[in-house]
Design a protein around this motif. Structure first.
Motif, PDB file in Angstrom:
ATOM      1  N   GLU A 201       4.274  -1.700 -19.154  1.00 57.35           N
ATOM      2  CA  GLU A 201       3.177  -2.218 -19.974  1.00 57.35           C
ATOM      3  C   GLU A 201       1.826  -1.646 -19.562  1.00 57.35           C
ATOM      4  N   ASP A 202       1.594  -1.531 -18.263  1.00 52.50           N
ATOM      5  CA  ASP A 202       0.310  -1.015 -17.772  1.00 52.50           C
ATOM      6  C   ASP A 202       0.600   0.122 -16.801  1.00 52.50           C
ATOM      7  N   PRO A 203       0.746   1.348 -17.299  1.00 55.63           N
ATOM      8  CA  PRO A 203       1.123   2.457 -16.418  1.00 55.63           C
ATOM      9  C   PRO A 203       0.106   2.737 -15.322  1.00 55.63           C
ATOM     10  N   TYR A 204      -1.165   2.512 -15.604  1.00 56.82           N
ATOM     11  CA  TYR A 204      -2.185   2.764 -14.584  1.00 56.82           C
ATOM     12  C   TYR A 204      -2.014   1.810 -13.394  1.00 56.82           C
ATOM     13  N   GLU A 205      -1.895   0.528 -13.667  1.00 58.12           N
ATOM     14  CA  GLU A 205      -1.728  -0.436 -12.579  1.00 58.12           C
ATOM     15  C   GLU A 205      -0.411  -0.211 -11.848  1.00 58.12           C
ATOM     16  N   HIS A 206       0.629   0.143 -12.601  1.00 56.91           N
ATOM     17  CA  HIS A 206       1.928   0.421 -11.987  1.00 56.91           C
ATOM     18  C   HIS A 206       1.808   1.627 -11.050  1.00 56.91           C
ATOM     19  N   ALA A 207       1.107   2.647 -11.517  1.00 59.03           N
ATOM     20  CA  ALA A 207       0.921   3.845 -10.698  1.00 59.03           C
ATOM     21  C   ALA A 207       0.092   3.539  -9.455  1.00 59.03           C
ATOM     22  N   MET A 208      -0.955   2.734  -9.611  1.00 61.51           N
ATOM     23  CA  MET A 208      -1.798   2.406  -8.463  1.00 61.51           C
ATOM     24  C   MET A 208      -1.041   1.584  -7.428  1.00 61.51           C
ATOM     25  N   THR A 209      -0.178   0.690  -7.891  1.00 64.78           N
ATOM     26  CA  THR A 209       0.619  -0.109  -6.956  1.00 64.78           C
ATOM     27  C   THR A 209       1.525   0.783  -6.121  1.00 64.78           C
ATOM     28  N   LEU A 210       2.219   1.707  -6.784  1.00 62.41           N
ATOM     29  CA  LEU A 210       3.080   2.633  -6.048  1.00 62.41           C
ATOM     30  C   LEU A 210       2.247   3.531  -5.141  1.00 62.41           C
ATOM     31  N   ALA A 211       1.096   3.978  -5.623  1.00 63.45           N
ATOM     32  CA  ALA A 211       0.244   4.860  -4.826  1.00 63.45           C
ATOM     33  C   ALA A 211      -0.176   4.182  -3.528  1.00 63.45           C
ATOM     34  N   ARG A 212      -0.520   2.907  -3.611  1.00 63.97           N
ATOM     35  CA  ARG A 212      -0.917   2.188  -2.387  1.00 63.97           C
ATOM     36  C   ARG A 212       0.254   2.082  -1.422  1.00 63.97           C
ATOM     37  N   GLN A 213       1.463   1.903  -1.946  1.00 61.88           N
ATOM     38  CA  GLN A 213       2.638   1.851  -1.075  1.00 61.88           C
ATOM     39  C   GLN A 213       2.844   3.191  -0.381  1.00 61.88           C
ATOM     40  N   ILE A 214       2.739   4.273  -1.145  1.00 61.39           N
ATOM     41  CA  ILE A 214       2.924   5.604  -0.577  1.00 61.39           C
ATOM     42  C   ILE A 214       1.839   5.907   0.455  1.00 61.39           C
ATOM     43  N   ALA A 215       0.598   5.483   0.167  1.00 60.27           N
ATOM     44  CA  ALA A 215      -0.505   5.733   1.085  1.00 60.27           C
ATOM     45  C   ALA A 215      -0.309   5.024   2.419  1.00 60.27           C
ATOM     46  N   GLY A 216       0.537   4.000   2.432  1.00 58.07           N
ATOM     47  CA  GLY A 216       0.822   3.270   3.665  1.00 58.07           C
ATOM     48  C   GLY A 216       1.966   3.851   4.462  1.00 58.07           C
ATOM     49  N   ARG A 217       2.532   4.980   4.018  1.00 59.65           N
ATOM     50  CA  ARG A 217       3.629   5.644   4.722  1.00 59.65           C
ATOM     51  C   ARG A 217       3.095   6.815   5.539  1.00 59.65           C
ATOM     52  N   ASN A 218       3.915   7.323   6.436  1.00 59.00           N
ATOM     53  CA  ASN A 218       3.530   8.465   7.261  1.00 59.00           C
ATOM     54  C   ASN A 218       3.146   9.646   6.359  1.00 59.00           C
ATOM     55  N   PRO A 219       1.873  10.042   6.318  1.00 55.78           N
ATOM     56  CA  PRO A 219       1.461  11.118   5.412  1.00 55.78           C
ATOM     57  C   PRO A 219       2.125  12.450   5.733  1.00 55.78           C
ATOM     58  N   ILE A 222       5.481  12.248   3.970  1.00 54.52           N
ATOM     59  CA  ILE A 222       5.317  12.298   2.512  1.00 54.52           C
ATOM     60  C   ILE A 222       5.049  13.726   2.057  1.00 54.52           C
ATOM     61  N   ARG A 223       4.184  14.433   2.751  1.00 60.22           N
ATOM     62  CA  ARG A 223       3.870  15.815   2.368  1.00 60.22           C
ATOM     63  C   ARG A 223       5.066  16.733   2.578  1.00 60.22           C
ATOM     64  N   ALA A 224       5.819  16.485   3.649  1.00 62.84           N
ATOM     65  CA  ALA A 224       7.024  17.280   3.877  1.00 62.84           C
ATOM     66  C   ALA A 224       8.052  17.025   2.777  1.00 62.84           C
ATOM     67  N   ASN A 225       8.169  15.761   2.357  1.00 63.98           N
ATOM     68  CA  ASN A 225       9.054  15.428   1.245  1.00 63.98           C
ATOM     69  C   ASN A 225       8.685  16.233   0.002  1.00 63.98           C
ATOM     70  N   LYS A 226       7.392  16.286  -0.297  1.00 63.55           N
ATOM     71  CA  LYS A 226       6.973  17.002  -1.509  1.00 63.55           C
ATOM     72  C   LYS A 226       7.296  18.483  -1.400  1.00 63.55           C
ATOM     73  N   ARG A 227       7.054  19.071  -0.228  1.00 64.48           N
ATOM     74  CA  ARG A 227       7.384  20.483  -0.042  1.00 64.48           C
ATOM     75  C   ARG A 227       8.875  20.731  -0.261  1.00 64.48           C
TER      76      ARG A 227
END
Length: 274
Positions: A201-219, A222-227
């Motif tokens: 229903e609200d993709p922006y809020e959904h995205a921000m919620t996930l973003a905050r979760q990801i930001a709380g993980r070992n950066p 996370i960057r190695a995962n993306k690579r």
């Protein structure tokens, strides 16, 4: 850049907004330049651990600005636009941004950024607008959002990295059907294809919620995962398995990895260093 894209960084999350809302965030020369500048800002800011990409107003992005098509109808002539770039380049084969040209970079750039990018899509994502959000790692779309690989409507092919991004998301025959027809389809159909991650229903809020979760993980992880996930589309199984091992060797025992373990054991928020 501010009249096309605005970026706000809070607690490791970059809120990246297309703000040409009076034109449904259509892509003109200034918007292409702004996307490039936004990428440089994000890439050079070590405090950014994840980015959320969205569009202000009624739509995510309506695609290429109509003035560009008018220039094509006049034989490719165009006037200078803000940002110092031509609306219609003389040749797209010239590589200006690494492996890409400028229009391709507007879609591909999000994939090259070191941090995850989550797109929050609503209203429409048509033609170039669709290709911009395809570069994101994850795409959330609002119910009823309309999408299209629309280039064929103008007698063109998808040329903003869409072919290279879609071929890893969709079946080959589906990519061809969408590209050959240029038909408009909804977020709900896009979900069944695998083109969007979820319809919410609200993709922006959904995205921000996930973003905050990801930001709380070992950066670092996370960057190695993306690579690794970026490379997995092109590596052999042998090289992919080796890359896993090399990335893990580089992370194990580092301060951020140890902090992740201690925070979990002590049941407290982790405090990572960028």
């Amino acid at each position: 850049m501010q009249d096309r894209i605005e970026i706000t960084v809070t607690d490791g999350v970059a809120d990246v907004r297309l703000v040409r809302s009076d034109k449904m965030n259509a892509l003109d020369a200034a918007m292409f330049k702004a996307i490039e500048e936004a990428g440089e800002q994000l890439r050079n800011d070590p405090s950014v651990r994840v980015a959320v990409l969205s569009g202000e107003g009624k739509a995510f992005c309506a695609g290429l600005d109509m003035a560009n098509f008018a220039a094509m109808a006049e034989g490719g002539k165009s006037s200078e636009h803000k940002g110092g770039a031509k609306a219609v380049p003389k040749t797209l084969a010239e590589r200006t941004h690494g492996i890409a040209n400028q229009p391709q970079y507007a879609g591909w750039m999000w994939r090259e950024l070191p941090m995850p990018v989550i797109a929050a899509v609503h209203g429409v994502a048509l033609g170039g607008g669709l290709q911009v959000c395809l570069g994101a790692d994850i795409r959330y779309a609002a119910p009823g959002t309309r999408l299209s690989v629309m280039e064929i409507k103008w007698g063109l092919v998808p040329d903003m990295a869409g072919t290279q991004l879609m071929r890893h998301l969709l079946r080959d025959d589906v990519v061809r059907e969408l590209s050959y027809s240029g038909r408009i389809f909804t977020a709900e159909e896009a979900l069944t294809m695998g083109l969007v991650t979820a319809v919410v229903e609200d993709p922006y809020e959904h995205a921000m919620t996930l973003a905050r979760q990801i930001a709380g993980r070992n950066p670092d992880a996370i960057r190695a995962n993306k690579r690794m996930f970026n490379a997995a589309n092109y590596l052999s199984a042998e090289d992919g398995l080796m890359m896993e091992s090399v990335e893990q060797d580089a992370i194990i025992g580092t301060p951020n990895q140890i902090e992740a373990v201690m925070a979990e054991l002590e049941k407290r928020p982790a405090h990572f260093k960028d």
